[in-house]
Write a protein that holds these residues in place. Structure first.
Motif, PDB file in Angstrom:
ATOM      1  N   LEU A 135     -16.613   0.796 -11.379  1.00 47.35           N
ATOM      2  CA  LEU A 135     -15.255   1.306 -11.576  1.00 47.35           C
ATOM      3  C   LEU A 135     -14.242   0.486 -10.773  1.00 47.35           C
ATOM      4  O   LEU A 135     -14.558   0.024  -9.676  1.00 47.35           O
ATOM      5  N   LEU A 137     -12.118   0.652  -8.371  1.00 46.66           N
ATOM      6  CA  LEU A 137     -11.680   1.543  -7.308  1.00 46.66           C
ATOM      7  C   LEU A 137     -11.299   0.799  -6.028  1.00 46.66           C
ATOM      8  O   LEU A 137     -10.283   1.087  -5.415  1.00 46.66           O
ATOM      9  N   ARG A 219      -7.360   5.308  -9.175  1.00 47.44           N
ATOM     10  CA  ARG A 219      -7.602   4.048  -9.869  1.00 47.44           C
ATOM     11  C   ARG A 219      -6.266   3.318 -10.032  1.00 47.44           C
ATOM     12  O   ARG A 219      -5.328   3.858 -10.631  1.00 47.44           O
TER      13      ARG A 219
END
Length: 262
Positions: A135, A137, A219
């Motif tokens: 992800l 992140l 995010r």
């Protein structure tokens, strides 16, 4: 090249067996150093997994002897093999056929992939088990925005017919998450592949830690992630940062135990 690194390469050369070409001995020493560093950083799987590199100017590759811990690897103990995993020079050590299938797929399909590294780190395996994969992140994860390939789990990599699918899924990427399995990276040099693995591993570690807090995760805008990925591409993969990092790691490996260059 800095004076201290020139001195380190000179020390490698002093230990070169007469029968080994200088360029081969250099990559042998660097690959052995990488194994020692992976052991130091906890990225090993006991006697399993592999780091491989193409012997300069040949169709052959160097791989770890099956049965040795990463901390036991030395330049002279590395086994030289062909793309089928067959030894091309005498060695008392066997080669793990299951492990080299993954590496053979990448080496055969990508002429630029001189070095391939595959691991089963805890954080890497955790992320490989997550449906969304890596992800966007953390700082490190941004380096891989739109640059991560994925390959579905097919069991222990014993079947050579999986090679084509591995290579197809990797495409032109230098990093691939093997779902439910682990991490795979490649690069034009040992240093480039090491940098890819370090940054990918850090991204996985932070993702797992962030998820474990139970807090709502933030995010960044996809455009920002893409920009960070392009910046890393320019400064590391196409710049000099990977070289600077690898030179520092070689110095560290030598300070820990110079026995790998033997």
């Amino acid at each position: 090249m800095s004076d201290d690194l020139l001195d380190l390469h000179a020390r490698f050369a002093q230990r070169r067996p007469a029968a080994c070409a200088p360029e081969e001995w250099r990559v042998r020493c660097e690959l052995a150093a990488a194994y020692r560093l992976f052991a130091q950083l906890g990225w090993h799987e006991l006697i399993y997994n592999h780091l491989t590199v193409r012997v300069p100017g040949t169709p052959h590759f160097l791989i770890n002897p099956f049965g040795l811990m990463y901390r036991e690897i030395t330049a002279s103990r590395l086994v030289k093999i062909d793309l089928d995993g067959n030894k091309v020079e005498p060695s008392p050590w066997p080669v793990n056929p299951a492990g080299f299938v993954v590496h053979a797929a990448v080496h055969a399909a990508r002429e630029d992939a001189h070095c391939v590294m595959h691991t089963h780190t805890t954080a890497g395996q955790v992320v490989s088990c997550q449906r969304e994969g890596l992800l966007p992140l953390s700082f490190n994860s941004m380096f891989y925005a739109g640059r991560v390939a994925y390959h579905d789990f097919e069991g222990i990599t014993l079947d050579r017919d999986e090679c084509g699918r591995l290579a197809e899924h990797l495409g032109t990427s230098n990093v691939m998450i093997l779902r439910n399995h682990g991490l795979l990276v490649c690069g034009p040099t040992i240093g480039d592949a090491f940098a890819e693995h370090y940054m990918l591993q850090r991204a996985c570690e932070v993702q797992v830690a962030a998820q474990s807090t139970g807090a709502e995760l933030l995010r960044p805008d996809p455009a920002i992630a893409d920009r960070a990925g392009e910046q890393y591409e320019r400064t590391a993969r196409k710049g000099d940062q990977n070289t600077l990092l690898w030179n520092a790691m070689l110095r560290w490996a030598w300070s820990l135990d110079e026995g790998f260059a033997g």
